[in-house]
Write a protein that holds these residues in place. Structure first.
Motif, PDB file in Angstrom:
ATOM      1  N   MET A  53       0.835  -1.207   0.000  1.00 51.69           N
ATOM      2  CA  MET A  53       0.000   0.000   0.000  1.00 51.69           C
ATOM      3  C   MET A  53       0.863   1.247   0.000  1.00 51.69           C
ATOM      4  O   MET A  53       1.866   1.308   0.706  1.00 51.69           O
ATOM      5  CB  MET A  53      -0.865   0.007   1.266  1.00 51.69           C
ATOM      6  N   LEU A  54       0.433   2.223  -0.780  1.00 45.54           N
ATOM      7  CA  LEU A  54       1.248   3.429  -0.934  1.00 45.54           C
ATOM      8  C   LEU A  54       0.700   4.576  -0.083  1.00 45.54           C
ATOM      9  O   LEU A  54      -0.504   4.803  -0.030  1.00 45.54           O
ATOM     10  CB  LEU A  54       1.252   3.853  -2.402  1.00 45.54           C
ATOM     11  N   PHE A  55       1.625   5.300   0.547  1.00 43.14           N
ATOM     12  CA  PHE A  55       1.255   6.504   1.293  1.00 43.14           C
ATOM     13  C   PHE A  55       2.190   7.640   0.872  1.00 43.14           C
ATOM     14  O   PHE A  55       3.402   7.441   0.755  1.00 43.14           O
ATOM     15  CB  PHE A  55       1.393   6.285   2.806  1.00 43.14           C
ATOM     16  N   HIS A  56       1.602   8.789   0.648  1.00 41.87           N
ATOM     17  CA  HIS A  56       2.349  10.009   0.360  1.00 41.87           C
ATOM     18  C   HIS A  56       2.593  10.691   1.699  1.00 41.87           C
ATOM     19  O   HIS A  56       1.654  10.914   2.468  1.00 41.87           O
ATOM     20  CB  HIS A  56       1.472  10.886  -0.542  1.00 41.87           C
ATOM     21  N   VAL A  57       3.844  10.991   1.986  1.00 43.02           N
ATOM     22  CA  VAL A  57       4.186  11.589   3.278  1.00 43.02           C
ATOM     23  C   VAL A  57       5.038  12.828   3.043  1.00 43.02           C
ATOM     24  O   VAL A  57       5.990  12.792   2.255  1.00 43.02           O
ATOM     25  CB  VAL A  57       4.967  10.579   4.163  1.00 43.02           C
ATOM     26  N   ARG A  58       4.668  13.924   3.681  1.00 47.59           N
ATOM     27  CA  ARG A  58       5.526  15.113   3.681  1.00 47.59           C
ATOM     28  C   ARG A  58       6.046  15.316   5.083  1.00 47.59           C
ATOM     29  O   ARG A  58       5.286  15.267   6.050  1.00 47.59           O
ATOM     30  CB  ARG A  58       4.737  16.343   3.234  1.00 47.59           C
ATOM     31  N   TYR A  76      10.901  16.124  15.992  1.00 46.96           N
ATOM     32  CA  TYR A  76      11.167  17.467  15.467  1.00 46.96           C
ATOM     33  C   TYR A  76      10.506  17.674  14.107  1.00 46.96           C
ATOM     34  O   TYR A  76      10.832  18.611  13.396  1.00 46.96           O
ATOM     35  CB  TYR A  76      12.682  17.675  15.357  1.00 46.96           C
ATOM     36  N   MET A  77       9.595  16.787  13.740  1.00 51.24           N
ATOM     37  CA  MET A  77       8.995  16.886  12.410  1.00 51.24           C
ATOM     38  C   MET A  77       7.501  17.120  12.487  1.00 51.24           C
ATOM     39  O   MET A  77       6.824  16.595  13.379  1.00 51.24           O
ATOM     40  CB  MET A  77       9.246  15.593  11.623  1.00 51.24           C
ATOM     41  N   THR A  78       6.989  17.904  11.534  1.00 47.65           N
ATOM     42  CA  THR A  78       5.560  17.967  11.258  1.00 47.65           C
ATOM     43  C   THR A  78       5.320  17.049  10.067  1.00 47.65           C
ATOM     44  O   THR A  78       5.983  17.193   9.040  1.00 47.65           O
ATOM     45  CB  THR A  78       5.142  19.404  10.912  1.00 47.65           C
ATOM     46  N   ILE A  79       4.400  16.108  10.217  1.00 48.15           N
ATOM     47  CA  ILE A  79       4.211  15.066   9.212  1.00 48.15           C
ATOM     48  C   ILE A  79       2.780  15.098   8.693  1.00 48.15           C
ATOM     49  O   ILE A  79       1.835  15.233   9.464  1.00 48.15           O
ATOM     50  CB  ILE A  79       4.517  13.682   9.835  1.00 48.15           C
ATOM     51  N   GLN A  80       2.639  15.009   7.359  1.00 48.69           N
ATOM     52  CA  GLN A  80       1.311  14.897   6.742  1.00 48.69           C
ATOM     53  C   GLN A  80       1.251  13.604   5.940  1.00 48.69           C
ATOM     54  O   GLN A  80       2.124  13.369   5.089  1.00 48.69           O
ATOM     55  CB  GLN A  80       1.031  16.070   5.814  1.00 48.69           C
ATOM     56  N   VAL A  81       0.240  12.775   6.202  1.00 47.70           N
ATOM     57  CA  VAL A  81       0.109  11.476   5.546  1.00 47.70           C
ATOM     58  C   VAL A  81      -1.134  11.461   4.664  1.00 47.70           C
ATOM     59  O   VAL A  81      -2.198  11.918   5.086  1.00 47.70           O
ATOM     60  CB  VAL A  81      -0.011  10.359   6.608  1.00 47.70           C
ATOM     61  N   MET A  82      -0.994  10.931   3.464  1.00 46.85           N
ATOM     62  CA  MET A  82      -2.113  10.909   2.517  1.00 46.85           C
ATOM     63  C   MET A  82      -2.098   9.553   1.808  1.00 46.85           C
ATOM     64  O   MET A  82      -1.136   9.245   1.108  1.00 46.85           O
ATOM     65  CB  MET A  82      -1.876  12.041   1.499  1.00 46.85           C
ATOM     66  N   PRO A  83      -3.150   8.745   1.984  1.00 44.06           N
ATOM     67  CA  PRO A  83      -3.150   7.453   1.291  1.00 44.06           C
ATOM     68  C   PRO A  83      -3.321   7.625  -0.217  1.00 44.06           C
ATOM     69  O   PRO A  83      -4.118   8.445  -0.674  1.00 44.06           O
ATOM     70  CB  PRO A  83      -4.347   6.720   1.904  1.00 44.06           C
ATOM     71  N   LEU A  84      -2.568   6.836  -0.975  1.00 46.80           N
ATOM     72  CA  LEU A  84      -2.631   6.874  -2.448  1.00 46.80           C
ATOM     73  C   LEU A  84      -3.194   5.551  -2.966  1.00 46.80           C
ATOM     74  O   LEU A  84      -3.134   4.533  -2.300  1.00 46.80           O
ATOM     75  CB  LEU A  84      -1.225   7.050  -3.038  1.00 46.80           C
ATOM     76  N   CYS A  85      -3.711   5.582  -4.184  1.00 51.53           N
ATOM     77  CA  CYS A  85      -3.992   4.315  -4.866  1.00 51.53           C
ATOM     78  C   CYS A  85      -3.683   4.492  -6.347  1.00 51.53           C
ATOM     79  O   CYS A  85      -3.338   5.577  -6.796  1.00 51.53           O
ATOM     80  CB  CYS A  85      -5.420   3.827  -4.614  1.00 51.53           C
ATOM     81  N   ARG A  86      -3.764   3.405  -7.081  1.00 47.35           N
ATOM     82  CA  ARG A  86      -3.389   3.458  -8.495  1.00 47.35           C
ATOM     83  C   ARG A  86      -4.340   4.398  -9.241  1.00 47.35           C
ATOM     84  O   ARG A  86      -5.552   4.342  -9.063  1.00 47.35           O
ATOM     85  CB  ARG A  86      -3.422   2.062  -9.098  1.00 47.35           C
ATOM     86  N   HIS A  87      -3.773   5.223 -10.116  1.00 50.08           N
ATOM     87  CA  HIS A  87      -4.582   6.116 -10.940  1.00 50.08           C
ATOM     88  C   HIS A  87      -4.952   5.362 -12.216  1.00 50.08           C
ATOM     89  O   HIS A  87      -4.089   4.740 -12.829  1.00 50.08           O
ATOM     90  CB  HIS A  87      -3.774   7.376 -11.264  1.00 50.08           C
ATOM     91  N   HIS A 115       5.373  10.099 -12.575  1.00 49.91           N
ATOM     92  CA  HIS A 115       4.532   9.359 -11.629  1.00 49.91           C
ATOM     93  C   HIS A 115       3.143   9.980 -11.611  1.00 49.91           C
ATOM     94  O   HIS A 115       3.003  11.195 -11.772  1.00 49.91           O
ATOM     95  CB  HIS A 115       5.088   9.404 -10.195  1.00 49.91           C
ATOM     96  N   LEU A 116       2.147   9.136 -11.380  1.00 51.42           N
ATOM     97  CA  LEU A 116       0.753   9.588 -11.364  1.00 51.42           C
ATOM     98  C   LEU A 116      -0.030   8.696 -10.400  1.00 51.42           C
ATOM     99  O   LEU A 116      -0.193   7.499 -10.656  1.00 51.42           O
ATOM    100  CB  LEU A 116       0.166   9.482 -12.791  1.00 51.42           C
ATOM    101  N   TRP A 117      -0.445   9.288  -9.250  1.00 51.96           N
ATOM    102  CA  TRP A 117      -1.205   8.522  -8.270  1.00 51.96           C
ATOM    103  C   TRP A 117      -2.538   9.210  -8.002  1.00 51.96           C
ATOM    104  O   TRP A 117      -2.641  10.447  -8.024  1.00 51.96           O
ATOM    105  CB  TRP A 117      -0.444   8.433  -6.933  1.00 51.96           C
ATOM    106  N   ARG A 118      -3.543   8.428  -7.668  1.00 49.78           N
ATOM    107  CA  ARG A 118      -4.833   8.953  -7.228  1.00 49.78           C
ATOM    108  C   ARG A 118      -4.773   9.190  -5.714  1.00 49.78           C
ATOM    109  O   ARG A 118      -4.209   8.356  -4.980  1.00 49.78           O
ATOM    110  CB  ARG A 118      -5.912   7.905  -7.548  1.00 49.78           C
ATOM    111  N   ILE A 119      -5.306  10.306  -5.240  1.00 48.20           N
ATOM    112  CA  ILE A 119      -5.435  10.540  -3.797  1.00 48.20           C
ATOM    113  C   ILE A 119      -6.756   9.917  -3.355  1.00 48.20           C
ATOM    114  O   ILE A 119      -7.803  10.213  -3.925  1.00 48.20           O
ATOM    115  CB  ILE A 119      -5.412  12.039  -3.467  1.00 48.20           C
TER     116      ILE A 119
END
Lengths: 96, 96, 96, 96, 96, 96, 96, 96, 96, 96
Positions: free
Chosen positions: E1-6, E76-87, F42-46
């Protein structure tokens, strides 16, 4: 139980004056009936806004939801709800 | 004249408990005196916050500013002020 | 009555590990006692955050305020409270 | 896997009541079917809002995306998704 | 499973350079180990920021939470998590 | 050069399904051609959004602007662009 | 390639004036050297702020990142980067 | 006097292409005339946006207001204005 | 030229009262001298805030920047600047 | 009593020019009458915006609300109201 509610009204520019008048009249009647019942405990106008700040005194959250969604202007309002409780420094009997 | 005021308190983590206790006790005394005088008309706690929602009834904006800046917790509060006026649908005599 | 609560914890960098450990242990004990009593109905971790999403089931807003401000981590948390009620489409008996 | 989802619905003012009724009825049927399957684990109304807070229990993010975009009200909703995981202090078996 | 993390890093100004160097070295070692395992699939620097954008490929949300909170810079980090799926329009085999 | 791009699509409710279908089909063809050329890396769906996260690999900012404004859905998208560069801890050859 | 950069400087109140003076002098020297090289193409002060708006002309995003993170004030700045390209209506040769 | 101006254009989806073309052509002519006069000193496109960043060099704020409100696209633009002055570290003669 | 300026003051909690008193006294002297010169045309307190709203009447933006950054409280203020010009409906000679 | 008011006007794109002209003419007449009465003490245009900053001098909040909601453009304006009081450092007799 007390809830602090802010309502901001925004009527679509395309709404006819007649339709707006009906909505406002029924809204006022409902608001006054709820005040008379003691449910809508405070109702103030925010200066310069088509908005009000209110305090509701209801049995529970369910009752508040039914009251708010039953208002004729509900579809045209942005509503913010904040639960209140008695402040330890309050001396006002009616700030329960 | 009525003003809606929200106060959010944030004491620095480094403040000693003793200092905090003194501040809170004097704050409470001032708050109760102002309520007794009728200036601080409503005072509610916001659930889950070290915050209150209040309604002040003062002669004018100048008097409100003096009351708020005279509170012992003033340097530790974020304050939002919103002028209120009577709502045309209110039936409560004390929502003047 | 159900309330949705989000808590974001931020311990000051200067706090000693020992002090943090004590706080966290007592917090966990309190949280588990409240869950056992049925007051703290759900408790989830938000992924990647020192934060939780919770659902409380309490008598009223006053009780929720006492529970939240009684948590050892309360001074280090940002808390958001949102009253819930039953959704007309829910079929889950425990989503009351 | 658990996901916290908030949905805020906003139907265009121009939509006919008939069209809205159909959308809402099919939405409700879909929501109840997904609850019956165990996919839509919790569903609460947010007080005073045309909004819900939900917890989904799905195989993976892909399945959640298919469920959400398959809802009849999807084009009229603002949706926020937040992945959850078990909280170390939770004692509830169903907060997995 | 893919997650976009900043992740946005902010070291306290009072931290000694020696302590910062140790943290950064261990962070780098952990990051490279996770990349070698295929868990931390992409890692880019955001221009002009002490921040990165990453894509994680993990079994589930629980594993992601363990990986992120196990990073030495986590406090020391601010983290944002966003679940991704296949486009549906993606043709890249590795954008799964 | 790498750019991180987020695109949020919002089609007007008044657009006919036929027009929307044409737009989406041409968008998909363009997106796949750009991926085949190696420009749209790269191209992912949120999850839960009509949105994507993408990474573009272009000669320069000018080329990226031409690609983005040439997309059929461009007039209906909110776009955020963020320049990326190689992270010193990356071990992936393709995170250039 | 052109990048629009805004830098907001915030020195900690605890920093000694001597340390601040050294930082500012070296920052100025670096800024002037980069201007002389043609890398830092424009540099303006924002009125009433300890902030600047700049335009950089660099080979690529990587070079910009090295320049910005190499500035002595980097740890004390909030930086926003925005890629620019030629505007079709521009007639200025140097707005390339 | 220099002013930094950002303009974001948003044409209503209902505007005909013919009307849009006329607006854009006259906008371009005006923009180029103002550049030729030296009033519109810089004009850049923001990548991926129907937006520009500009620097105006005018006699005073009044003149800037006349120029901006005289642009054909003014009713369709969100405009942000920020007064600039010479930066003490600038070595560019034209950053006056 | 007229500029609308809002200043929000925030003194660090650690600052001694003596130091704060000196800063405030010199600030007041400077503010009054600038008013006497006609540069600081209006100065009002925002109710409930340690903040002011001001209107400056200066030769140009450069002069305003020198005045603001020369104030003793400048390092402790958040400042917002907005250029003004004459309103076509104004009948007040001094709203130039 | 003094109030700081910001008004941002946004006419719907569909409004005919004739209707807009009438609204603006009546608005101007009302604004000038209120200025002549001394109620609307200051009125400035914000540069680059269809907006004004104003200072009203009224008996009380109620009177301000009547004045603002009586303006022909009221339904098309976003209004922000901020109560002012005399600043202790002001030397201007008319900043009462």
């Amino acid at each position: 139980m007390l809830f602090h509610v802010r309502m901001d009204v925004s009527l679509p520019h395309g709404m006819s004056e007649a339709e707006a008048e009906v909505l406002k009249r029924v809204e006022r009647e409902k608001a006054q009936a709820l005040q008379a019942e003691g449910k809508w405990r405070h109702l103030w106008r925010i200066v310069g806004q088509y908005s009000n700040v209110s305090v509701f005194d209801v049995e529970n959250a369910e009752e508040l939801h039914q009251l708010l969604t039953g208002l004729p202007l509900f579809p045209y309002m942005t509503i913010q709800v904040m639960p209140l409780c008695r402040h330890p420094s309050s001396i006002h009997a009616d700030d329960r």
